[in-house]
Design an enzyme around this catalytic site. Structure first.
Site, mmCIF file in Angstrom:
data_model
loop_
_atom_site.group_PDB
_atom_site.id
_atom_site.type_symbol
_atom_site.label_atom_id
_atom_site.label_comp_id
_atom_site.label_asym_id
_atom_site.label_seq_id
_atom_site.Cartn_x
_atom_site.Cartn_y
_atom_site.Cartn_z
ATOM 1 N N SER A 379 0.839 -1.161 0.066
ATOM 2 C CA SER A 379 0.106 0.007 -0.035
ATOM 3 C C SER A 379 0.823 1.245 -0.054
ATOM 4 C CB SER A 379 -0.768 0.007 1.154
ATOM 5 O OG SER A 379 -1.579 1.116 1.323
ATOM 6 N N TYR A 453 -8.724 3.503 2.452
ATOM 7 C CA TYR A 453 -9.656 2.403 2.472
ATOM 8 C C TYR A 453 -8.503 1.054 2.746
ATOM 9 C CZ TYR A 453 -12.492 -1.534 1.925
ATOM 10 O OH TYR A 453 -12.904 -2.686 1.951
ATOM 11 N N GLU A 454 -7.304 1.058 2.078
ATOM 12 C CA GLU A 454 -6.487 -0.016 2.076
ATOM 13 C C GLU A 454 -6.046 -0.223 3.570
ATOM 14 O OE1 GLU A 454 -4.596 0.561 -2.398
ATOM 15 O OE2 GLU A 454 -3.041 0.812 -0.400
ATOM 16 N N LEU A 455 -5.728 1.168 4.049
ATOM 17 C CA LEU A 455 -5.039 1.024 5.503
ATOM 18 C C LEU A 455 -6.389 0.446 6.474
ATOM 19 C CD1 LEU A 455 -2.792 1.803 7.175
ATOM 20 C CD2 LEU A 455 -3.832 4.101 7.518
#
Ligand SMILES: *[C@@H]1O[C@H](CO)[C@@H](O)[C@H](O)[C@H]1NC(C)=O
Ligand SMILES: *[C@@H]1O[C@H](CO)[C@@H](O)[C@H](O)[C@H]1NC(C)=O
Ligand SMILES: *[C@@H]1O[C@H](CO)[C@@H](O)[C@H](O)[C@H]1NC(C)=O
Ligand SMILES: *[C@@H]1O[C@H](CO)[C@@H](O)[C@H](O)[C@H]1NC(C)=O
Ligand SMILES: *[C@@H]1O[C@H](CO)[C@@H](O)[C@H](O)[C@H]1NC(C)=O
Ligand SMILES: *[C@@H]1O[C@H](CO)[C@@H](O)[C@H](O)[C@H]1NC(C)=O
Length: 540
Positions: A379, A453-455
């Site tokens: 990420s 969002y990834e996090l």
């Protein structure tokens, strides 16, 4: 005649008559091989005719007495009141009698052997103490044999220091180095034969004794370990004058000791010219009451006093660990602890290397059974703009080059591996689920909607469902990442890696080792992935 000459003559006569004095002692020691004589001490001067009645006898033990005559031994000579030996031998030992009418005298003669290793016989010395700086005088004179003496020599500790024809004399101020054995050797000649007579003085030079302050030797308090039931003696020694007093005090008020006795006589000796004395206290069959009591020893003279104390302590019983084993054990224990501590420290410092080595050694692989596709989801800040160009390059080029090509991992890099368009959010979620690690490349400008969002998805997996582990790479040094969600701060600190562009380039650098350590164990040999381990891009 001059007055002085007359005086000298008188003096000579006096000396001469004194030197020929009779031998009144009844027990006599003499040395073999030397001329020797016995002379009767007459109570009154006998008439010339009475001398014919003089008889000499030697006791022959059980056989009574044998009369001595010049014919009984060639070594014997008789001159009225005098019996001479030329020389004395061991066999002459015994009792001798002189008889003249009612007048008799008896001597017991002990003959000692000549010393083989010394120029004098140690049993035949006259000891003298001379105070330092006082008159020191050695006179070698032999009145009786004077006329026969050919030479007189003086030896100090068996070394010849002076010769003279007849008598000789040393006179000086005493010094400590004068101490020693002085032997006068008189060489005489009689009837063509030569004889030696040795007279030895044992001279000890002592300190001026008037001003000596008495002191006890050793420490003021002495602890003595004792076993109950055993006898013990306490030795109290002092530097002290002959006339000073040394005594023990062991008086117990209520019940006086019955098993403690003070030696009656003090023992004295001279050491380094100073007089010393010691006195013993004997304690028989030590019991409980003898312990932890102060036995005091005191030395006193008119002006000074000195005291020291002895305390008896119970000796550790034999069951206890002996001291040396105990100490030895301690040393071994300390050494082992040190080694362990060193190992632990080394282990902490090199834990990453050790863990990697262990992984390599065991060929561990934790990626086989979990059914996941990727080793890590990367990420990072998307879009290679100018201000974030470096981290973009790092995430898209450096990371895959090292982790994939060199170490054989399989990464999922959204921008590279996923065709744009489609349900991005769902896809990210499932990709993260398919990954074993979430690598977040952090920088100041990290936050964007997509990344957020990834996090958050990753954090949820990591912290709530515990299915993924997060690796934070601090790409640009930053003091705080306040923009990050609170939950990131719950991550263990060792899961945050700092990228240092200049130090982290080599595959062997700490950064890559730490990253490998945080990555799942995988049985792929480093450097192998060049061709074959390229990630299968299609599925991602
Ligand atoms: C020995 O002594 C006795 C008496 O004590 C005396 O009668 C006698 O005359 C003495 N003999 C000689 C030889 O002096
Ligand atoms: C010589 O004198 C010293 C001091 O008195 C003494 O300790 C030592 O035993 C003497 N030595 C001999 C051989 O008599
Ligand atoms: C004493 O005389 C002997 C010879 O009789 C000689 O060897 C020695 O050196 C002499 N000693 C001294 C101190 O003069
Ligand atoms: C006497 O003593 C001297 C040394 O002083 C020695 O040379 C000699 O042999 C001795 N003589 C006898 C008879 O012992
Ligand atoms: C007492 O101590 C002194 C000096 O330390 C020593 O010379 C002496 O021999 C000792 N006496 C005994 C009986 O041990
Ligand atoms: C010995 O001396 C100490 C002090 O130095 C004293 O307390 C103790 O009572 C003395 N012991 C005896 C037996 O006199």
């Amino acid at each position: 005649m001059h007055c002085g000459e007359l005086f000298m003559t008188l003096l000579f006569l006096v000396v001469k008559s004194n030197s020929e004095t009779c031998i009144s002692r009844s027990n006599i020691n003499a040395v073999e091989g030397e001329p020797f004589y016995l002379k009767h001490c007459s109570s009154s001067l006998a008439h010339e005719n009475e001398k014919t009645f003089i008889r000499w006898y030697k006791s022959t033990g059980s056989h009574g007495n044998a009369e001595l005559s010049p014919s009984s031994s060639p070594r014997i000579a008789l001159h009225d009141y005098i019996l001479e030996f030329w020389p004395l031998e061991l066999e002459d030992q015994g009792s001798y009698f002189f008889q003249m009418g009612n007048d008799t005298q008896e001597w017991t003669l002990t003959v000692t052997r000549r010393s083989k290793h010394s120029c004098f016989n140690e049993k035949q010395v006259t000891s003298k103490h001379v105070e330092v700086k006082k008159a020191f005088r050695i006179s070698c004179e032999n009145g009786y044999y004077q006329k026969l003496i050919k030479k007189t020599s003086l030896y100090k500790n068996c070394e010849n220091i002076l010769n003279n024809s007849n008598s000789l004399l040393i006179q000086k101020k005493a010094e400590f180095k004068d101490q020693g054995f002085y032997s006068c050797v008189f060489s005489l000649q009689r009837n063509g034969k030569f004889y030696n007579i040795t007279k030895t003085y044992n001279i000890t030079i002592v300190e001026d004794q008037r001003n000596l302050v008495p002191v006890l030797l050793g420490s003021k308090i002495n602890y003595v370990e004792v076993e109950l039931g055993k006898d013990v003696q306490l030795n109290c020694s002092a530097l002290m004058n002959e006339k000073d007093t040394i005594y023990w005090n062991f008086w117990k008020e209520k019940e006086p000791f019955t098993n403690v006795h003070e030696e009656k006589k003090k023992t004295t000796w001279i050491s380094e010219g100073k007089p010393h004395a010691s006195k013993l206290l004997r304690i028989e069959k030590v019991n409980e009451r003898n312990l932890n009591f102060l036995y005091n020893c005191t030395v006193v003279n008119q002006e000074n006093t000195d005291t020291k104390s002895f305390i008896l302590l119970r000796k550790a019983s034999k069951d206890d660990i002996p001291g040396h084993i105990f100490t030895g054990g301690m040393i071994v224990a300390i050494l082992i602890s040190l080694v362990v501590v060193c190992l632990v420290i080394v282990g902490i410092i090199y834990r990453v290397d050790l863990a990697l080595f262990y992984r390599h050694l065991m060929g561990r692989d934790e990626t086989l059974t979990d059914g996941k596709t990727y080793d890590a989801f990367v990420s990072y800040l998307k879009g290679g703009s100018l201000e974030n160009g470096d981290e973009y390059t790092f995430a898209v080029e450096t990371l895959p080059r090292v982790l994939e090509k060199h170490f054989g991992y399989k990464l999922c890099i959204f921008e590279r591996d996923v065709v744009p368009g489609g349900a991005v959010v769902d896809e990210i979620h499932s990709l993260i689920e398919q990954s074993r690690r979430l690598i977040i490349v952090l920088s100041k400008s990290y936050m964007s909607n997509e990344v957020r969002y990834e996090l958050e998805s990753g954090l949820h997996e990591a912290l709530v469902e515990r299915k993924i582990k997060i690796i934070l790479i601090e790409f640009t040094p930053a003091s705080d990442f306040t923009f990050l969600p609170q939950s990131v701060k719950l991550l263990k600190s060792h899961r945050v890696l700092k990228w240092k562009a200049d130090e982290s380039l080599s595959y062997n650098s700490r950064f890559w080792k730490n990253l490998l350590y945080l990555m799942p164990a995988k049985a792929t040999k480093p450097g192998q992935g060049e061709a074959e381990a390229y990630p299968v891009l299609s599925a991602c």
